[in-house]
Design an enzyme around this catalytic site. Structure first.
Site, PDB file in Angstrom:
ATOM      1  NE  ARG A   1      -3.278   2.561   2.688  1.00 18.13           N
ATOM      2  CZ  ARG A   1      -3.332   3.371   3.733  1.00 18.13           C
ATOM      3  NH1 ARG A   1      -2.779   2.995   4.886  1.00 18.13           N
ATOM      4  NH2 ARG A   1      -3.953   4.513   3.669  1.00 18.13           N
TER       5      ARG A   1
ATOM      6  CG  HIS B   1      -1.218   8.833   3.403  1.00 17.75           C
ATOM      7  ND1 HIS B   1      -1.345   7.481   3.638  1.00 17.75           N
ATOM      8  CD2 HIS B   1      -0.825   9.369   4.583  1.00 17.75           C
ATOM      9  CE1 HIS B   1      -1.033   7.220   4.906  1.00 17.75           C
ATOM     10  NE2 HIS B   1      -0.717   8.353   5.498  1.00 17.75           N
TER      11      HIS B   1
ATOM     12  CD  GLU C   1      -4.841   7.452   9.983  1.00 18.61           C
ATOM     13  OE1 GLU C   1      -4.279   8.506  10.280  1.00 18.61           O
ATOM     14  OE2 GLU C   1      -4.602   6.370  10.554  1.00 18.61           O
TER      15      GLU C   1
ATOM     16  CG  ASN D   1      -5.099   3.115   8.841  1.00 14.76           C
ATOM     17  OD1 ASN D   1      -5.198   2.139   8.101  1.00 14.76           O
ATOM     18  ND2 ASN D   1      -4.654   4.289   8.429  1.00 14.76           N
TER      19      ASN D   1
ATOM     20  CE1 TYR E   1       0.414   2.540  13.571  1.00 14.54           C
ATOM     21  CE2 TYR E   1      -1.621   3.575  12.806  1.00 14.54           C
ATOM     22  CZ  TYR E   1      -0.365   3.069  12.546  1.00 14.54           C
ATOM     23  OH  TYR E   1       0.132   3.080  11.276  1.00 14.54           O
TER      24      TYR E   1
ATOM     25  CD  GLU F   1      -1.477   3.815   8.205  1.00 14.90           C
ATOM     26  OE1 GLU F   1      -1.110   4.183   9.350  1.00 14.90           O
ATOM     27  OE2 GLU F   1      -1.747   4.598   7.285  1.00 14.90           O
TER      28      GLU F   1
HETATM   29  C1  NOJ Z   1      -1.388   6.921  10.486  1.00 11.36           C
HETATM   30  C2  NOJ Z   1      -1.005   7.579   9.194  1.00 11.36           C
HETATM   31  O1  NOJ Z   1      -1.791   7.150   8.122  1.00 11.36           O
HETATM   32  C3  NOJ Z   1       0.467   7.469   8.880  1.00 11.36           C
HETATM   33  O2  NOJ Z   1       0.760   8.446   7.929  1.00 11.36           O
HETATM   34  C4  NOJ Z   1       1.288   7.587  10.146  1.00 11.36           C
HETATM   35  O3  NOJ Z   1       2.656   7.634   9.872  1.00 11.36           O
HETATM   36  C5  NOJ Z   1       0.973   6.412  11.039  1.00 11.36           C
HETATM   37  N1  NOJ Z   1      -0.431   6.375  11.339  1.00 11.36           N
HETATM   38  C6  NOJ Z   1       1.751   6.378  12.334  1.00 11.36           C
HETATM   39  O4  NOJ Z   1       1.441   7.449  13.145  1.00 11.36           O
END
Ligand code: NOJ
Length: 447
Positions: free
Chosen positions: A77, A121, A166, A294, A296, A352
């Site tokens: 991607r 992006h 995002e 995505n 985290y 992600e």
């Molecule tokens: C989300 C974003 O899409 C990406 O650009 C960023 O580097 C990562 N998360 C990590 O923060």
């Protein structure tokens, strides 16, 4: 410990984005992006770092594709830089910009790696910002035109398209909180950018369908898995508010459920309405083929009746990663279960997931990023559990292939499974690269 086998045909990939890795900002007639402008404003980016060179991927892409081939990834991607395609304004397409992505796509296909392309992006052409950027409704048509050029040029070789990456981050961080380009702080501008971004997405999906392309198209959202800080009914309600102002604000319209009433009320009370025209919500809800997710971390929530939104973040309880968020590997499976149930079990690609772990090379040159490996093990175990529970997840992209420009944090935050030395631009696979290659080879992991 057990071996967690992923379904046959499950795809493993890595992800990056143009401004974060390409560099070569003046090459082949690339136009200026809002990030080129933003990084030059004093105090905006840690250390005064810029993406002028970044990982120099624009020149080193063959080496980077070789790294991907070594990992064994099936899909990659990446994003197209809009200012490379439309450097100066509407109408004038830059052939040299298209040529770069032709070369990249062909080189990937030669190695048997499927491209998954993000159209936006965050590197908006500066000329569009000068016209008001995402706050100007006309951007939706400019985006649809840019999308059409990309579909027509690459649609014969690219089967997976992501309209926006995002939108909550580039709208809110860029226009309400102001810590990302273009650095504005204004709730009513934020409301406009949210609506226009979703409208742009919907229009691009319509252009894709009208063009008769055979691939798939979807959108990628940023997510946090919200959890209550205690078990009171007030806190349970606060968690729902947090989901309204984040997950549902962006997923709802795309899935035909509109904007959440609580958010509409709150924004209208602050004179910041969503500028919805007749037909917009139908355009935004144009059916997509997959949901890009995505994730985290989690967010611990408590009630805050004093504030308009009714919730706030509680103090973190888990160890913090360098980005400031909690190490919460269970959040991926939890969020996938939540979003699947909420929107009728759509097909999901984890576009992600990853870990910020700043481990540098040891004396022998190896990079032992064991925190990343531990957390990835947890994320993937959770994801496996969600799939077992009936969630339709078909692919997982690791963020990121290599350390790169982490927006306002510059080069101070490392997300790569390959280390980048930003002095020499040398790439060195970390221990986590070996771990991930193993996961791919076995289509599963021990956890
Ligand atoms: C989300 C974003 O899409 C990406 O650009 C960023 O580097 C990562 N998360 C990590 O923060």
């Amino acid at each position: 410990m057990a071996f967690l086998q992923f379904p046959d045909g499950f795809q493993w990939g890595v992800a990056t984005a143009s401004y974060q890795i390409e560099g070569a900002i003046q090459e082949d007639d690339r136009g200026v992006s809002i990030w080129d402008t933003f990084v030059r404003q004093p105090g905006r980016v840690q250390g005064g770092d810029t993406g002028d060179i970044a990982c120099d991927h624009y020149h080193r892409y063959p080496e980077d594709i070789a790294l991907m081939a070594d990992l064994g990834v099936q899909t990659y991607r990446f994003s197209i830089a809009w200012p490379r395609i439309f450097p100066f304004g509407r109408g004038a397409v830059n052939e040299k910009g298209l040529d770069f992505y032709d070369r990249l796509i062909d080189a990937l296909l030669d190695r048997g790696i499927e491209p998954a392309v993000t159209l936006y992006h965050w590197d908006l052409p500066q000329w569009l910002q000068d016209l008001g950027g995402w706050a100007n409704r006309a951007i939706a048509d400019a985006f649809a035109e840019y999308a059409r050029v990309c579909f027509d040029r690459f649609g014969d070789r690219v089967a997976r398209w992501i309209t926006l990456n995002e939108p909550i981050v580039f709208t809110e961080m860029g226009h309400r909180i102001g810590v990302m380009a273009p650095g504005i702080r204004d709730l009513s501008i934020y409301a406009k950018t949210v609506h226009h971004a979703l409208l742009a997405h919907g229009k691009a999906v319509q252009v894709f369908r009208a063009g008769g392309h055979t691939g798939e198209i979807g959108i990628t959202h940023a997510n946090t898995s919200y959890e209550p800080a205690d078990d009171t009914p007030e806190t349970a309600q606060a968690v729902e508010f947090a989901r309204d102002f984040d997950t549902r604000l962006f997923h709802g319209p795309v899935f035909g459920k509109g904007y959440p009433a609580s958010v509409v009320r709150n924004f209208e009370s602050k004179d910041a309405p969503f500028p919805v025209f007749p037909g917009d919500m139908e355009t935004i809800a144009a059916p997509t083929d997959f949901l890009g997710t995505n994730l985290y971390s989690r967010g611990l929530i408590e009630a805050d009746p004093g504030r308009g939104v009714g919730y706030r973040r509680a103090m973190p309880r888990l160890p913090l990663l360098p980005m400031g968020y909690e190490a919460a590997p269970h959040a991926l499976g939890d969020f996938v279960r939540f979003v699947s149930k909420e929107y009728g079990y759509p097909k999901i690609y984890i576009t992600e997931n990853g870990v910020c772990d700043n481990t540098e090379p040891g004396p022998d040159g190896t990079i032992d990023d064991h925190v990343r490996i531990d957390l990835l093990t947890g994320f993937l175990a959770g994801l496996h559990g969600a799939i077992q529970d009936g969630c339709d997840v078909r692919a997982y992209y690791q963020w990121s292939l290599m350390d790169n420009f982490e927006w306002a944090f510059g080069y101070s935050k490392r997300f790569g499974i390959v280390h980048t030395d930003f002095e020499t631009l040398k790439r060195t696979p970390k221990r986590s690269a070996g771990f991930y290659a193993d996961v791919i080879r076995r289509n599963g992991l021990e956890a």
